[in-house]
Write an enzyme that holds these catalytic residues in place. Structure first.
Site, short mmCIF file in Angstrom:
data_model
loop_
_atom_site.label_atom_id
_atom_site.label_comp_id
_atom_site.label_asym_id
_atom_site.label_seq_id
_atom_site.Cartn_x
_atom_site.Cartn_y
_atom_site.Cartn_z
N TRP A 187 0.80 -1.23 0.00
CA TRP A 187 0.00 0.00 0.00
C TRP A 187 0.83 1.27 0.00
CZ3 TRP A 187 1.63 2.69 4.13
CH2 TRP A 187 2.10 1.98 5.24
N LYS A 211 -1.90 -8.72 -7.24
CA LYS A 211 -2.72 -8.52 -6.05
C LYS A 211 -2.20 -7.30 -5.31
CE LYS A 211 -2.78 -9.51 -1.77
NZ LYS A 211 -3.59 -8.38 -1.27
N PRO A 212 -2.79 -6.13 -5.59
CA PRO A 212 -2.39 -4.95 -4.83
C PRO A 212 -3.03 -5.00 -3.45
CG PRO A 212 -4.17 -4.37 -6.31
CD PRO A 212 -3.84 -5.82 -6.57
N ASP A 213 -2.49 -4.24 -2.51
CA ASP A 213 -3.17 -4.09 -1.24
C ASP A 213 -4.53 -3.46 -1.48
OD1 ASP A 213 -3.84 -2.43 1.36
OD2 ASP A 213 -2.37 -3.92 1.96
N GLY A 262 6.94 -6.25 0.53
CA GLY A 262 6.16 -6.20 1.77
C GLY A 262 7.03 -6.50 2.97
N SER A 263 6.42 -7.01 4.01
CA SER A 263 7.14 -7.25 5.26
C SER A 263 8.04 -8.48 5.14
CB SER A 263 6.15 -7.45 6.41
OG SER A 263 5.48 -8.69 6.26
N GLU A 284 11.36 -7.75 -2.07
CA GLU A 284 11.90 -6.54 -1.44
C GLU A 284 11.16 -6.36 -0.14
OE1 GLU A 284 11.48 -2.64 -0.57
OE2 GLU A 284 11.94 -2.06 -2.63
N LEU A 285 11.91 -6.46 0.99
CA LEU A 285 11.28 -6.56 2.30
C LEU A 285 11.62 -5.36 3.18
CD1 LEU A 285 12.02 -10.38 2.69
CD2 LEU A 285 10.03 -9.27 1.64
N CYS A 318 10.15 1.83 2.51
CA CYS A 318 11.08 0.76 2.88
C CYS A 318 12.51 1.26 2.98
CB CYS A 318 10.99 -0.37 1.86
SG CYS A 318 9.39 -1.19 1.79
#
Length: 547
Positions: A187, A211-213, A262-263, A284-285, A318
């Site tokens: 997001w 799949k977007p947020d 994401g996380s 990419e976290l 990030c």
């Protein structure tokens, strides 16, 4: 969430502005409701792959807390349908010459710049960020579209390599598309991290199921609509919406390759699911990024850079800086300049340029930010600027905050805040600073400030992060789209941008052609004679320094 913020959300009335807080940006202009009318939401929602009578999920506008959109939710069966549609479209797309595919990206580039105000409104409405920070997404996507629109042919063209036998063997490396990419985007940068990552996948000949947020799905759907207008076959980019733990695994289950941002916790799950299917993934976290201000730094430039580094998109980035390490000899002077700039940042949520920082995206992000600050202060940290929520501006606003005296036992020291909070640490030697910067499982981004560029590059080379910026916060490295960007350690796998950013979406295929003689005994040679001839040949090739 603070009591004042909770009261403001519950009653719908803004709280009183606190004394001495960050100033509010000038208000006025268009409202979120006016910029994102139900007709626009309905049109964009038509791009979601959701069959039958799907359930509906509602999103809110972070700037006001009011309802923003009602969107259809996809089911795992819808995800399967999306992949079927994408696969049918992908075969014909992959058969097109690379330059034909790349031309779509270049047309998209022009349309994006021409119609940027439309998507800036959507980004602000869905994320709450300031318009200037939303514009960073337009910049990043336009640069990626231009780069891969111009460079894709070079990255993907057949390459000749030395064969097993000079002259007699010809080896060609070809690049083939993976097929259908499962792309899960977050997001916080809904334009850049949806279409920005999809562009090289399309250029390489793939289809994408994205799949977007859900909170920021309108931005991704708008980008899809614009890319179709630029010439992308509509079925080539499928968008599914739904609860992450339900729809995310379904995307990974059907994908030929997975692209995830994401996380770190969720990234590990994605990696395990992809590995179980022997499917590749780029991830990419998270990050706990450090900025180093060396003793010879230009303190005014470094203070201005620290504001960008720590508070862009309200710290929900990030590659944002959350640890600020300053040489002891200049710490007091630097912090005075940095704190003054931070206290003067204008907070606001107007759909226009003028605010220096916007809102957090949700109560969850505000809760984490508030908890980290309050726990640190209770344990002895000092607030140099900010330190509180601003419900007078909107339900999820929080002031940009500088904490001094943070110790390792405080959550804000090691956990990713993902909010407008930075902790300050002093160092005496560069060795000490480098060791402290590297003392984290994360390794995404870092920043070094010095007047001596050679010294800056030397320090940068010692930092264990995927990107390092010398005398800039993050934009110099991220904006260098011909160079790879990604993380080390717990910050992820793989790279976006540059050659790696497009080749990750391809399979390498070697086609070797043998002429005249086989790679086996021939011309009357027996096995022993064949081995002797080849042994001599190998020695000769090494002596001639051939590869």
């Amino acid at each position: 969430m603070s009591d004042l913020t909770a009261d403001a959300v519950a009653t719908g009335r803004p709280a009183a502005a606190p004394a001495g807080g960050n100033p509010a940006a000038p208000g006025g202009g268009r409202t979120v409701a006016g910029a994102v009318p139900p007709s626009l939401v309905a049109r964009l929602a038509g791009g979601v792959t959701a069959t039958g009578e799907p359930s509906v999920v509602e999103t809110i506008a972070p700037l006001t807390g009011e309802r923003l959109a009602s969107l259809p939710q996809s089911t795992p069966s819808d995800v399967e349908v999306a992949f079927q549609l994408a696969r049918r479209a992908q075969s014909a797309w992959a058969a097109l010459p690379v330059r034909r595919r790349a031309a779509v990206l270049l047309r998209f580039h022009d349309l994006l710049l021409k119609r940027q105000d439309e998507v800036l409104d959507l980004i602000q409405a869905e994320t709450g960020k300031a318009r200037l920070h939303a514009f960073e997404e337009v910049l990043a996507v336009a640069m990626a579209a231009r780069h891969y629109g111009r460079a894709a042919h070079g990255y993907l063209r057949d390459k000749r390599h030395g064969g097993a036998l000079p002259v007699l063997t010809q080896a060609i490396e070809a690049r083939r598309p993976k097929g259908v990419i499962g792309h899960i985007s977050p997001w916080n940068y809904p334009l850049e991290l949806s279409v920005g990552d999809a562009l090289p996948a399309f250029a390489a000949g793939n289809a994408v199921v994205n799949k977007p947020d859900t909170q920021t799905a309108l931005t991704a759907l708008w980008a899809r609509e614009l890319l179709v207008e630029a010439g992308l076959p509509a079925d080539l980019w499928q968008v599914v919406i739904g609860d992450g733990p339900v729809i995310g695994p379904a995307v990974v289950e059907h994908a030929d390759y997975v692209s995830f941002t994401g996380s770190t916790r969720t990234g590990r799950d994605v990696a395990q699911r992809a590995a179980a299917r022997l499917v590749g993934a780029s991830l990419e976290l998270g990050g706990k990024n450090a900025m180093l201000v060396l003793a010879d730094a230009d303190l005014d430039r470094a203070a201005a850079g620290a504001v960008r580094a720590c508070f862009s998109s309200a710290g929900q980035l990030c590659i944002s800086i959350e640890r600020l390490m300053v040489h002891r000899s200049v710490a007091d002077a630097f912090l005075e300049k940095f704190a003054e700039r931070t206290r003067n940042l204008r907070l606001g949520g107007g759909l226009a340029y003028g605010a220096d920082m916007g809102s957090l995206v949700s109560a969850r992000q505000l809760d984490t930010t508030t908890r980290h600050v309050e726990e640190a202060v209770k344990a002895g940290a000092t607030v140099l600027a900010g330190g509180r929520a601003r419900p007078d501006l909107g339900p999820f606003f929080h002031e940009p905050t500088i904490l001094d005296g943070v110790t390792p036992d405080m959550a804000v020291c090691g956990e990713e805040t993902f909010g407008p909070v930075v902790s300050v640490y002093r160092f005496d030697t560069e060795d000490e600073a480098v060791a402290a910067a590297n003392a984290t499982p994360y390794g995404l981004n870092s920043s070094v400030w010095t007047r001596d560029l050679r010294r800056g590059r030397a320090v940068a080379a010692r930092l264990r992060t995927g990107t390092v910026n010398v005398n800039e916060a993050y934009a110099a490295a991220y904006g260098s789209v011909a160079s790879p960007m990604g993380g080390m350690g717990d910050s992820g796998l793989g790279r976006r941008h540059g050659a790696e950013g497009i080749l990750r979406f391809t399979e390498a295929q070697t086609i070797a052609t043998q002429r005249l003689l086989p790679l086996a005994p021939s011309l009357g040679l027996d096995d022993r004679q064949f081995a002797a001839v080849f042994t001599g040949g190998l020695r000769a090739l090494k002596a001639l320094r051939l590869k």
